[in-house]
Write a protein that holds these residues in place. Structure first.
Motif, PDB file in Angstrom:
ATOM      1  N   VAL A   1       0.863  -1.180   0.000  1.00 23.27           N
ATOM      2  CA  VAL A   1       0.000   0.000   0.000  1.00 23.27           C
ATOM      3  C   VAL A   1       0.894   1.223   0.000  1.00 23.27           C
ATOM      4  O   VAL A   1       1.695   1.428   0.922  1.00 23.27           O
ATOM      5  N   CYS A   2       0.779   2.026  -1.048  1.00 28.13           N
ATOM      6  CA  CYS A   2       1.663   3.183  -1.242  1.00 28.13           C
ATOM      7  C   CYS A   2       1.014   4.441  -0.686  1.00 28.13           C
ATOM      8  O   CYS A   2      -0.054   4.868  -1.150  1.00 28.13           O
ATOM      9  N   ARG A   3       1.671   5.044   0.316  1.00 29.13           N
ATOM     10  CA  ARG A   3       1.221   6.311   0.898  1.00 29.13           C
ATOM     11  C   ARG A   3       2.405   7.280   0.905  1.00 29.13           C
ATOM     12  O   ARG A   3       3.110   7.416   1.903  1.00 29.13           O
ATOM     13  N   PRO A   4       2.683   7.941  -0.213  1.00 27.92           N
ATOM     14  CA  PRO A   4       3.851   8.834  -0.281  1.00 27.92           C
ATOM     15  C   PRO A   4       3.705  10.033   0.639  1.00 27.92           C
ATOM     16  O   PRO A   4       2.598  10.517   0.896  1.00 27.92           O
ATOM     17  N   ARG A   5       4.840  10.516   1.113  1.00 26.19           N
ATOM     18  CA  ARG A   5       4.875  11.710   1.967  1.00 26.19           C
ATOM     19  C   ARG A   5       5.778  12.739   1.298  1.00 26.19           C
ATOM     20  O   ARG A   5       6.985  12.552   1.196  1.00 26.19           O
ATOM     21  N   ASP A   6       5.188  13.801   0.822  1.00 22.21           N
ATOM     22  CA  ASP A   6       5.936  14.859   0.141  1.00 22.21           C
ATOM     23  C   ASP A   6       5.282  16.192   0.484  1.00 22.21           C
ATOM     24  O   ASP A   6       4.245  16.561  -0.079  1.00 22.21           O
ATOM     25  N   SER A   7       5.883  16.906   1.457  1.00 20.01           N
ATOM     26  CA  SER A   7       5.294  18.162   1.918  1.00 20.01           C
ATOM     27  C   SER A   7       5.241  19.214   0.827  1.00 20.01           C
ATOM     28  O   SER A   7       4.430  20.130   0.871  1.00 20.01           O
ATOM     29  N   ALA A   8       6.098  19.074  -0.186  1.00 18.50           N
ATOM     30  CA  ALA A   8       6.117  20.051  -1.274  1.00 18.50           C
ATOM     31  C   ALA A   8       5.028  19.791  -2.300  1.00 18.50           C
ATOM     32  O   ALA A   8       4.818  20.602  -3.205  1.00 18.50           O
ATOM     33  N   ASN A   9       4.342  18.664  -2.185  1.00 22.45           N
ATOM     34  CA  ASN A   9       3.309  18.315  -3.158  1.00 22.45           C
ATOM     35  C   ASN A   9       2.020  17.963  -2.419  1.00 22.45           C
ATOM     36  O   ASN A   9       1.779  16.806  -2.087  1.00 22.45           O
ATOM     37  N   PRO A  10       1.164  18.951  -2.166  1.00 26.59           N
ATOM     38  CA  PRO A  10      -0.070  18.708  -1.393  1.00 26.59           C
ATOM     39  C   PRO A  10      -0.989  17.673  -2.029  1.00 26.59           C
ATOM     40  O   PRO A  10      -1.778  17.033  -1.325  1.00 26.59           O
ATOM     41  N   GLU A  11      -0.905  17.482  -3.362  1.00 20.74           N
ATOM     42  CA  GLU A  11      -1.786  16.529  -4.024  1.00 20.74           C
ATOM     43  C   GLU A  11      -1.538  15.091  -3.550  1.00 20.74           C
ATOM     44  O   GLU A  11      -2.422  14.247  -3.652  1.00 20.74           O
ATOM     45  N   LEU A  12      -0.337  14.832  -3.016  1.00 17.77           N
ATOM     46  CA  LEU A  12      -0.010  13.490  -2.576  1.00 17.77           C
ATOM     47  C   LEU A  12      -0.528  13.174  -1.176  1.00 17.77           C
ATOM     48  O   LEU A  12      -0.457  12.025  -0.739  1.00 17.77           O
ATOM     49  N   HIS A  13      -1.040  14.177  -0.470  1.00 15.59           N
ATOM     50  CA  HIS A  13      -1.493  13.954   0.904  1.00 15.59           C
ATOM     51  C   HIS A  13      -2.604  12.909   0.965  1.00 15.59           C
ATOM     52  O   HIS A  13      -2.710  12.154   1.938  1.00 15.59           O
TER      53      HIS A  13
END
Length: 426
Positions: free
Chosen positions: A237-249
């Motif tokens: 299960v992929c849950r990326p964390r990228d504070s620079a990309n809000p769409e990934l939240h």
């Protein structure tokens, strides 16, 4: 002009096939001939086998050395482990598995056969049908290989005699009827000289059928012969964390391989064991979005709703739900030198799901040489038996004859983490 130049300019998909038979029937030589005549041998590899052949005092190149890669195999002149080779003709890609002929390596043959869609059973024209011919044919049928080709090899050693070919063919057909083998073709050939492998040669004009390469080129690929239900075991299960990309939240992707069937954006799916349903919002492969995914593609699925899914779960189309099984009957091939113990608990791995399992009973042990069954209190290495297993948690499976991916499993010894058995759900 090469026979390969006459092949149509199309893509017939990937074909996985197996070569098997008794010792010294010419399995490795056949594969070497296929690689040699299709011009897929690298120059340095060719130089190496030329030197080895010369050291053995041979006047011609021993093409069997292309697959007998282990030192022990080269020293003994036999195949021990399964050797995989890859080649392409431009119209199709191939994965070849060269299975050992010795009876003590039956477990290796079963492993090789588990993913094959076609099996080539080699028969020495001088010897005819042998025990291993029957044994490997029975195993090929048992593990669900849909297409068999009986290659009556070494015709050069019987003066390319048609009567010899017909006699062996009739013997095999009588055996096939008894076992229930239906889709079988026959071809006379000389792997050593190349007759009827890629080129036809000019010494068997009485045979009007296709060459081995023509049979391979036209054989159906896996997953293409009948409709299949969609089966998608979740690997991650992929849950990326990228504070620079809000769409990934809010990104939550379910990664895995489509084992069978196909899935498209908008399809309604159900996850097991939770039973929750949703619709496919997007399908991604290699970071790109696609409209549909098909069998054997590794993809990421995104849903419209938040549902409880984790590694080991199964995603299916809502109208194609498999059974949840906590007890299974299966044909098991025991792979370990340590005998099966009905008193022990094992780990059963089915797709990406792992559950604890115990042997409820051994219904019978099969003698693949005689096709007779008998009682058994345990299983030794290379034994094949119908076994009933009780599971601590359910698996979501199909009968092996309907779906080889979700109908198969392996048995693991928890104390050593070794794979000790392989099974096919009845």
């Amino acid at each position: 002009m090469s026979a390969l130049e006459h092949l149509p300019d199309t893509d017939n998909g990937l074909l996985r096939f197996l070569t098997c038979g008794s010792v010294d029937d010419g399995k490795s030589t056949l594969i070497g001939r296929l690689l040699f005549d299709s011009k897929t041998i690298l120059a340095d590899t060719m130089n190496a086998i030329e030197k080895t052949s010369a050291k053995r005092g041979l006047t011609a190149v021993d093409l069997s050395l292309l697959t007998d890669g282990l030192q022990a195999e080269r020293e003994q002149g036999i195949t021990i482990d399964v050797a995989y080779r890859y080649f392409t003709t431009g119209t199709r890609k191939y994965i070849i598995a060269d299975a050992p002929g010795h009876e003590q390596y039956t477990r290796n043959m079963v492993t090789a056969a588990s993913t094959a869609n076609l099996a080539i059973i080699l028969v020495d024209a001088r010897k005819g049908m042998l025990t291993q011919t029957r044994r490997h044919s029975t195993l090929a049928k048992m593990v669900g290989i849909p297409h068999l080709v009986v290659a009556i090899n070494k015709m050069d050693l019987v003066d390319y005699d048609q009567a010899t070919f017909e006699s062996i063919r009739n013997d095999y057909l009588a055996f096939a009827e008894k076992v229930g083998i239906k889709d079988v073709r026959f071809i006379p050939m000389s792997a050593l000289n190349g007759d009827m492998v890629v080129e036809r040669g000019d010494r068997m004009g009485w045979y009007e059928g296709p060459t081995m390469m023509q049979i391979l080129e036209s054989a159906p690929a896996a997953h293409t012969e009948k409709p299949e239900d969609f089966r998608f075991p979740v690997q991650y299960v992929c849950r990326p964390r990228d504070s620079a990309n809000p769409e990934l939240h809010d990104y939550r992707g379910f990664m895995g391989r489509v084992e069978s069937g196909e899935i498209a954006v908008g399809d309604t799916v159900t996850t097991l064991p939770s039973g929750q349903s949703s619709r496919v919002k997007a399908i991604e492969i290699g970071g790109q979005r696609i409209d549909k995914a098909i069998h054997e593609q590794s993809v990421t699925l995104l849903f419209e709703d938040e549902i409880d899914t984790s590694r080991g779960d199964m995603i299916v189309k809502s109208a194609e739900t498999p059974a949840a099984l906590k007890q299974i009957d299966a044909d098991v091939c025991w792979l370990s030198e340590t005998a099966l113990s009905p008193a022990r608990t094992y780990l059963l791995r089915h797709t990406t799901r792992e559950v604890k399992a115990k042997v409820a009973r051994i219904e019978y042990r099969l003698d693949v040489n005689t096709l007779e069954t008998g009682d058994a209190a345990t299983l030794e290495m290379n034994d094949i038996a119908r076994v009933s297993l009780k599971l601590a948690q359910p698996i979501f499976a199909d009968p092996y004859q309907r779906n080889r991916a979700t109908g198969a499993f392996i048995i693991i010894d928890e104390s050593t983490n070794n794979t000790v058995g392989a099974g096919m759900i009845a």
